[in-house]
Structure formats: structure tokens, C-alpha cells
Write a protein that holds these residues in place. Structure first.
Motif, PDB file in Angstrom:
ATOM      1  N   VAL A  40       0.822  -1.217   0.000  1.00  0.00           N
ATOM      2  CA  VAL A  40       0.000   0.000   0.000  1.00  0.00           C
ATOM      3  C   VAL A  40       0.856   1.268   0.000  1.00  0.00           C
ATOM      4  O   VAL A  40       0.360   2.367   0.202  1.00  0.00           O
ATOM      5  CB  VAL A  40      -0.942   0.017   1.232  1.00  0.00           C
ATOM      6  CG1 VAL A  40      -1.957  -1.103   1.124  1.00  0.00           C
ATOM      7  CG2 VAL A  40      -0.146  -0.128   2.529  1.00  0.00           C
ATOM      8  N   MET A 251       0.402  -5.162 -13.448  1.00  0.00           N
ATOM      9  CA  MET A 251      -0.258  -4.555 -12.289  1.00  0.00           C
ATOM     10  C   MET A 251      -1.367  -5.463 -11.786  1.00  0.00           C
ATOM     11  O   MET A 251      -2.004  -6.174 -12.575  1.00  0.00           O
ATOM     12  CB  MET A 251      -0.891  -3.211 -12.684  1.00  0.00           C
ATOM     13  CG  MET A 251       0.082  -2.090 -12.942  1.00  0.00           C
ATOM     14  SD  MET A 251       1.054  -1.619 -11.492  1.00  0.00           S
ATOM     15  CE  MET A 251      -0.242  -1.080 -10.355  1.00  0.00           C
ATOM     16  N   VAL A 252      -1.592  -5.454 -10.481  1.00  0.00           N
ATOM     17  CA  VAL A 252      -2.755  -6.121  -9.902  1.00  0.00           C
ATOM     18  C   VAL A 252      -3.476  -5.079  -9.046  1.00  0.00           C
ATOM     19  O   VAL A 252      -2.862  -4.108  -8.613  1.00  0.00           O
ATOM     20  CB  VAL A 252      -2.344  -7.317  -9.008  1.00  0.00           C
ATOM     21  CG1 VAL A 252      -1.808  -8.453  -9.844  1.00  0.00           C
ATOM     22  CG2 VAL A 252      -1.342  -6.901  -7.950  1.00  0.00           C
ATOM     23  N   SER A 253      -4.768  -5.307  -8.821  1.00  0.00           N
ATOM     24  CA  SER A 253      -5.477  -4.342  -7.990  1.00  0.00           C
ATOM     25  C   SER A 253      -4.985  -4.516  -6.552  1.00  0.00           C
ATOM     26  O   SER A 253      -4.404  -5.545  -6.200  1.00  0.00           O
ATOM     27  CB  SER A 253      -6.985  -4.566  -8.073  1.00  0.00           C
ATOM     28  OG  SER A 253      -7.273  -5.899  -7.750  1.00  0.00           O
ATOM     29  N   SER A 255      -2.503  -3.299  -5.076  1.00  0.00           N
ATOM     30  CA  SER A 255      -1.077  -3.197  -4.839  1.00  0.00           C
ATOM     31  C   SER A 255      -0.557  -2.023  -5.647  1.00  0.00           C
ATOM     32  O   SER A 255      -0.813  -1.929  -6.839  1.00  0.00           O
ATOM     33  CB  SER A 255      -0.361  -4.481  -5.267  1.00  0.00           C
ATOM     34  OG  SER A 255       1.028  -4.292  -5.172  1.00  0.00           O
ATOM     35  N   THR A 256       0.157  -1.138  -4.983  1.00  0.00           N
ATOM     36  CA  THR A 256       0.741  -0.019  -5.713  1.00  0.00           C
ATOM     37  C   THR A 256       2.085  -0.424  -6.312  1.00  0.00           C
ATOM     38  O   THR A 256       2.688   0.326  -7.058  1.00  0.00           O
ATOM     39  CB  THR A 256       0.951   1.199  -4.785  1.00  0.00           C
ATOM     40  OG1 THR A 256       1.606   0.751  -3.601  1.00  0.00           O
ATOM     41  CG2 THR A 256      -0.363   1.842  -4.442  1.00  0.00           C
ATOM     42  N   SER A 257       2.556  -1.624  -5.949  1.00  0.00           N
ATOM     43  CA  SER A 257       3.786  -2.123  -6.540  1.00  0.00           C
ATOM     44  C   SER A 257       3.428  -3.080  -7.673  1.00  0.00           C
ATOM     45  O   SER A 257       2.441  -3.807  -7.591  1.00  0.00           O
ATOM     46  CB  SER A 257       4.597  -2.849  -5.467  1.00  0.00           C
ATOM     47  OG  SER A 257       5.629  -3.586  -6.072  1.00  0.00           O
ATOM     48  N   LYS A 258       4.252  -3.083  -8.718  1.00  0.00           N
ATOM     49  CA  LYS A 258       4.011  -4.007  -9.820  1.00  0.00           C
ATOM     50  C   LYS A 258       4.410  -5.424  -9.406  1.00  0.00           C
ATOM     51  O   LYS A 258       5.136  -5.601  -8.425  1.00  0.00           O
ATOM     52  CB  LYS A 258       4.809  -3.552 -11.045  1.00  0.00           C
ATOM     53  CG  LYS A 258       4.340  -2.203 -11.553  1.00  0.00           C
ATOM     54  CD  LYS A 258       5.222  -1.677 -12.676  1.00  0.00           C
ATOM     55  CE  LYS A 258       4.742  -0.288 -13.103  1.00  0.00           C
ATOM     56  NZ  LYS A 258       5.578   0.313 -14.123  1.00  0.00           N
ATOM     57  N   VAL A 425       8.000   0.307  -4.853  1.00  0.00           N
ATOM     58  CA  VAL A 425       6.987   1.192  -5.420  1.00  0.00           C
ATOM     59  C   VAL A 425       7.660   2.368  -6.144  1.00  0.00           C
ATOM     60  O   VAL A 425       7.280   2.720  -7.266  1.00  0.00           O
ATOM     61  CB  VAL A 425       6.032   1.683  -4.311  1.00  0.00           C
ATOM     62  CG1 VAL A 425       5.048   2.677  -4.873  1.00  0.00           C
ATOM     63  CG2 VAL A 425       5.303   0.496  -3.703  1.00  0.00           C
TER      64      VAL A 425
END
Ligand code: SF4
Ligand code: SF4
Lengths: 426, 260
Positions: A40, A251-253, A255-258, A425
Motif C-alpha cells: 500500500v 499490475m494487480v489491484s 497493490s501499488t507495486s508491480k 513502489v
């Protein structure tokens, strides 16, 4: 044991890791309903920040992606610029950079092992509580960390966000007498590392495995740290500049990190991946420690990453001693080559403490950045951490473990990866 | 640890202290854990009740709060307001917290949608213009630097605990550099912001033959027209100077002034 358990674990902002991540595990009547690892952290948009900047800014800015591995980011950034401008660093520069890199690996691994991980195995809240009951250990950790940091100061000018590292080489060379003193201290540190191995040998490393694919730089006879080919334990082999086909970010929902994947739904990078892929090129002393602590490639137990970091500490100290011998065995050459920018793109792949790191920049003819990409180790590990948590929750649910135990093991699992979340991130 | 400490015969109390991070590289917090030789003595000055990077089970009952990082999202704004409510003394730790740090470089694009798209390709990601702490709350004390210099932090924290006043140097890095007997970097063809940047780092970069990038922000009465003259006389492109001035956010008003 065997009873159907139910629990709802929500860990917000996991402690003793770098950055902000959450663990969620929901088990109902012994069945895992939901388990996840969510990053997050706030993004800082470094890839956009770089656009329009002159090449000289890249290493200075990119070092600030991460405080813990700023040396690695700076070196990956420099390498990407040099590759784009078709520059080859001198042997002296290569040796000094590797030595600097080793200091970062040592400092980061020691910080992780003693400050972040050991409290879990010793049943305390933080390293501060270890000061009295485990005074020797704390002193030893401080000694090793200080040595690595002093080495960072000596070669890089500053342990954090180095000041001497530039495209083309170094602004200044280390004092030769101080380099010889560093060598002595490194030699003395081997005893501390052997003691550290004894300490970790006394810990019960949790028994958990989940097969995965390990990605790292490939050994060319030497244990790899800076540049070269990319390899995976599933047999994928790529050139440095083909990093995109190795990292495959998506990207996944939530998560702000790839995330990354290669031949399977997830992949792992880091000390365990490096050792799994390059065991034979470790220093013999490091191999001995690995054998004594039961680390045999290919190990699919993520908790073994802690052991792998310790093994690497031994390797980098031994290798630093040889590097200093080589440096002191020859006269100083010019510290710095002149830089001639040109249009083009370059990749820099470097093994930082938490795994393989890629920087890629594209330049216009004046040497200004037109596009940039940075792929961070922890972002490559995120999917793997996530699937590990699911598998661990399933295993513990089947064993009927209680909330407290599941919670602690899940936290320890994430910590074993030594995630660097702000970095992931960026 | 010692039960009680005294200063000039008066008993002093270890303040309950918490560390927090907003958007940052966490390098400044890492610096807190560095300088191992005096680390235990330093920690002994404070009763640390919250330091997520180093301990579990943090408490929300604290007097001093050190906040690292800049504000880049609504939830950080909220956290900061909460911290401000609790803390008697709020300290901005490092250039991100003081000026927005390197993070604020994204503000120069003005178009946040472009920025998001460049990095996340249309994936919905929340962010806002990068702001220093002082845009939202009253900051009682600033500790400058990217990263902060631990020697300086030790001195500042000691004074804080003793209730002594804290004065930042008013003079520029250039003075520290000269006092250290360095060759001026301009004479080596290297741009340097030492003439206009607040001292206190002991000329950390110029000592290593790297020109200053201005991470500590402007010194009192910094003379930018003279800096421009020095740059011109050494044929250093204006862009190189601007790149440096905008790097850590401390000079944003000076840049606006210069662009007029
Ligand atoms: S000021 Fe610099 S070192 Fe400190 S957190 Fe910000 S980027 Fe990191
Ligand atoms: S010399 Fe300049 S850039 Fe370097 S630490 Fe000091 S103020 Fe910051």
C-alpha cells in the motif's frame, strides 16, 4: 491438531520491514478463504521524474529510490548510462565498484539478520530488547555493520547516497593506507561471521517449501553482482538488455507495486535465488557455512533466504579481501573517464541485497533522458510472497495451528524476503 | 539503560519518541540507526515507543515525533494531522519532509495524469502534488539533508532533550568547504551549490570532490545573482545549475524568483 480452525488476521503496516505492506489471512473451519500480501506504499514516480533530466542527474536521483540499497541503485543507474554511451569502465573502477557493492550487501544483510529477523527467533519485540540478554550479539551486529558502513564511506564517500560514484568512475580514490586497514578489519570480521553462523544454526528455521522459479545474474566463474547475463532456475537465459522478457511486470489491484512472472505464476529473486543459481562460484568458506546450515541448492524454502544472506556475508567479506589485495597490488590509475553522450538506450543490471535490479534509460543526442524504467527486486518478489502466504496459510490451517502462530509465521515469512517496499513502489 | 540522567545537576527525562515515514526512501531513518559507536548512547537519550522499521508493537503515546518523507497522498495527510495532534514537538526529518525532496520533481510536470500514465500505464493509482510537512501542519523543528547527517542529529536531539535552543548555521556550505581546505570545485570545472546552500553537513559532497546539489536548501540571505555570475564565469550551462537547484525542493522560491 487437526481441529478445524477459524481466524481472521489483518496486519496493517507490517513492522520490521522497510515500507508499508499488509498481510491478510482469513480461515473458516480449516479452509483458507482469503490470503494475500498487499503493498500500500505511496508511489513517488521516479520513472517520470527522470524524463527531461540530463544524464548526470540519473545516479544522484535514482540513489534516492532507496535508503538501504542506495549504492546498488546508484551503480545500476551508472551502468545503464555507461551502456547507453558505450563506455567500458576501467578494471580499477570495476574492482572499486564491486568492493563498494560488497560493503552494501554486508551492511544490509547484517541489518536484516540481527535487527529485523533475530528478534523473531529470540522471541522479542525489537533489537533494543536484546541489548541486555544478548549483549554480545548486539555488539557483534554493531561491529559488522560499522565495518561495512566505514567501507562504504571509504570507497563511496558516503555510506548512504554515495558522493564519489559517477558515470565514468569515481570523483576520488580511497586512501591506500585506509584500504589496508579495511582489509585487516574485514579479516577480523570473519570470526564474527562464524559466530553469527553459530547463532543462526541454533535457530529453528521453519519447515515450509513451495516450488518456484529463481532469477538472478549468471555466474561467469565469479559469483555475480554487477552486469552480465540473466538466468532462471527453470532454464531461461537472457542478455542484460533483454531484461523486460525476464521481469515481465504487470499490475494487480490492491497493490501499488508491480508484480513479475516468468515461466510460472511468480518468481523469486534475492540471496536464495543467487545461491540456488550460482552455488558453485561462492567462496569455499561461504560454501562450508551453507553446508553447515543445511542450505543445499536448489532450496525452495523461502525462510532459507535468511541463511542465504548470512552465507553471502561470508562470501563478500572474503571477496573484498581479494579485491583489496588486487587494488593494493597495482598503482592507482586515473579515477575517472570523460563522458561523451550519444542518443540511445542502455540497461544496467545489478544484484542488490534483495535481488536483481534493472535500470534502463533512453537518451536523446544531448544526453537527456527521454524515457526511463526501473525494475526493483521486491516488486519481482511480491507475487511470490503472495503465493507463499496462501500456501503457508493452507499448510498451517491443515495442521490446526492457532491464530498467534499463523500470524507470527506469516510475518516471519514476509520478513525472510527482506522486502524493501518503498523501493518496490518508487 | 540508566534510570535517570542529569544535566548541571538537574534531572532530565527521556522523552517518549516516535518515528514515522511518509513518502520517502527511509534513508533518514536508516541514518538514525547508523554511527554504531555512539548509537546506544544516542538511543539512551530517548524512550523510543514507535519505530516501525525497527520494532513491533508501537505505542501512540509520545511527545516527540520525527516525521520523514513528503506528503503525496490523502492518507498521508491524515496520518500527519493525527501525529501533529499527539506530538508536543514535531520534527521534519530530512529534505523530503522539509522541502518535498527529490519526490517534488514530479510537480514540475503539472499534469498528474501524464505522470501516472508514464509509470502505471492507465492503471488507477492515487497520488497528489508532492508537499512538504509545513504545508499542512506546524513544524517545530527541521533537520535538513538528503540524507540527514547523524552527527548533526545527535547534537540537535541532545539539545532538544536538554531543552536548549537549536540554531542552524546561517552561513553556506562554501564556508565549511573552504575551512576544510578543499580545492574549489569550480576550479575543477564542476558546478557546485555550496555558495548558496545552508551549512551543517561539513561540506559532505565537496569533501569528496562532488559539487554540492543543495540538499539542505538555501542559507540565510543566499545570493543567487552572484551564483549565476560564478557559473557564467566558469562556462557552466544554466541548465546544470537549474537541475541542481530544483533537485531537492529547497530552492523552489529562488527558482521562481530567477525565472521572473
Ligand atoms: S531526505 Fe533523502 S535520504 Fe531522507 S528520506 Fe528523503 S530521499 Fe531519503
Ligand atoms: S554538500 Fe550540499 S548536497 Fe552535499 S550534503 Fe552538503 S548540502 Fe547536501
Amino acid at each position: 491438531m487437526g481441529e478445524s480452525i477459524s481466524c481472521d488476521i489483518n496486519i496493517n503496516h507490517l513492522t520490521r520491514v522497510e515500507g508499508h505492506g499488509n498481510i491478510r489471512i482469513r480461515i473458516k473451519n480449516g479452509k483458507v478463504e482469503n490470503a494475500s500480501w498487499d503493498v500500500v506504499e505511496t508511489p513517488r514516480f521516479f520513472e517520470a521524474i527522470l524524463v527531461g533530466k540530463h544524464w548526470e542527474n540519473a545516479p544522484i536521483l535514482c540513489g534516492r529510490i532507496c535508503g538501504i540499497c542506495s549504492i546498488g541503485h546508484t551503480l545500476a543507474s551508472i551502468r545503464a548510462v555507461e551502456n547507453a554511451f558505450a563506455m567500458v569502465p576501467s578494471l580499477q573502477t570495476q574492482r572499486l565498484r564491486l568492493l563498494l557493492k560488497h560493503m552494501e550487501t554486508l551492511q544490509s544483510h547484517i541489518l536484516h539478520l540481527y535487527f529485523l529477523v533475530a528478534p523473531d527467533f529470540l522471541g522479542t519485540d525489537s533489537v533494543l530488547e536484546l541489548i541486555k540478554p544478548h549483549g554480545d550479539e548486539v555488539q557483534r551486529a554493531a561491529r559488522l555493520k560499522l565495518l561495512a558502513n566505514d567501507g562504504g564511506d571509504l570507497i563511496g564517500g558516503r555510506r548512504l547516497h554515495p558522493t564519489r560514484t559517477v558515470v565514468g568512475g569515481f570523483t576520488m580514490l580511497p586512501d591506500r593506507i585506509k584500504l589496508a586497514t579495511l582489509r585487516q578489519r574485514l579479516h577480523a570480521a570473519l570470526a564474527d561471521l562464524n559466530k553469527t553462523a553459530e547463532l543462526f544454526g541454533s535457530f529453528a528455521i521453519p519447515d515450509f517449501t513451495r516450488e518456484t522459479e529463481f532469477v538472478s545474474l549468471k555466474s561467469d566463474g565469479n559469483y555475480p553482482f554487477i552486469g552480465g547475463q540473466l538466468v532462471s532456475s527453470d532454464g531461461v537465459l537472457r542478455e542484460e538488455e533483454e531484461y523486460l522478457t525476464m521481469s515481465n511486470e504487470y499490475m494487480v489491484s490492491h497493490s501499488t507495486s508491480k508484480w513479475s512472472k516468468l515461466s510460472r505464476p511468480s518468481l523469486a529473486v534475492g540471496a536464495l535465488a543467487r545461491i540456488n543459481n550460482n552455488f558453485a562460484s561462492l567462496h569455499p568458506h561461504a560454501q562450508d557455512i551453507a553446508n553447515n546450515l543445511g542450505l543445499h541448492p536448489v532450496s525452495h524454502n523461502p525462510f532459507m533466504n535468511n541463511v542465504a544472506q548470512l552465507v553471502e556475508c561470508v562470501h563478500v567479506v572474503q571477496d573484498s579481501i581479494s579485491l583489496i589485495d588486487e587494488l593494493l597490488g597495482s598503482e592507482w590509475q586515473e579515477p575517472r573517464q570523460t563522458v561523451t553522450p550519444r542518443a540511445g538506450a542502455g540497461t544496467g543490471a545489478v544484484e542488490v541485497p534483495r535481488g536483481i535490479l534493472y535500470h534502463w534509460y533512453q537518451f536523446d543526442k544531448d544526453g537527456r533522458i527521454t524515457r526511463a524504467d526501473c525494475v526493483i527486486p521486491t516488486s519481482q518478489n511480491n507475487a511470490n510472497i503472495h503465493y507463499d502466504i496462501i500456501a503457508l496459510a493452507q499448510k498451517l490451517a491443515a495442521q490446526g495451528k492457532d491464530d498467534q502462530e499463523i500470524r507470527l509465521l506469516a510475518e516471519m515469512l514476509v520478513r525472510s524476503y527482506d522486502p524493501c517496499i518503498s523501493c518496490s513502489v518508487h | 539503560m540508566e534510570k535517570s540522567k542529569t544535566y548541571l545537576g538537574v534531572e532530565i527525562k527521556r522523552p517518549r519518541t516516535a518515528f514515522f515515514e511518509l513518502s520517502s526512501c527511509e534513508g533518514c531513518q536508516l541514518q538514525i540507526l547508523n554511527k554504531e559507536a555512539s548509537l546506544l548512547n544516542f538511543l539512551d537519550l530517548l524512550e523510543i515507543v514507535n519505530f516501525r522499521e525497527a520494532m513491533s508493537n508501537g505505542s501512540d503515546d509520545y511527545e516527540i515525533a520525527f516525521v520523514e518523507g513528503s506528503v503525496t497522498r490523502a492518507d498521508e495527510e491524515e496520518r500527519l494531522l493525527k501525529i501533529r495532534k499527539q506530538a508536543t514537538t514535531l520534527v521534519a526529518l530530512g529534505s523530503c519532509a522539509c522541502f518535498g525532496g527529490v519526490n517534488q520533481l514530479k510537480n514540475r510536470f503539472h499534469d498528474l495524469e501524464w505522470v501516472k500514465n508514464e509509470v502505471y500505464g492507465g492503471h488507477p493509482i492515487e497520488t497528489q502534488e508532492v508537499r512538504p510537512l509545513s504545508d499542512f501542519v506546524i513544524v517545530d523543528l527541521s533537520i535538513y539533508g538528503c540524507p540527514i547527517k547523524k552527527e548533526e542529529v545527535e547534537e540537535i536531539v541532545t539539545n532538544l532533550v536538554l531543552g536548549k535552543s537549536i540554531d542552524h548555521p546561517r552561513y553556506p556550505v562554501c564556508m565549511e568547504c573552504t575551512a576544510n581546505g578543499n580545492i574549489c570545485l569550480f576550479n575543477l570545472g564542476e558546478p557546485c551549490l555550496g555558495p548558496v546552500t545552508r551549512a551543517g553537513c561539513d561540506a559532505w559532497c565537496p569533501n569528496n570532490r562532488m559539487g554540492c546539489w543543495g540538499c539542505r536548501g538555501p542559507s540565510d540571505e543566499a545570493n543567487f545573482s552572484q551564483l549565476q555570475e560564478i557559473m557564467d564565469s566558469h562556462n557552466i550551462p544554466r541548465q546544470a545549475m537549474l537541475d541542481r537547484l530544483e533537485c531537492f525542493g529547497g530552492f523552489s522560491s529562488a527558482i521562481r524568483e530567477m525565472e521572473k
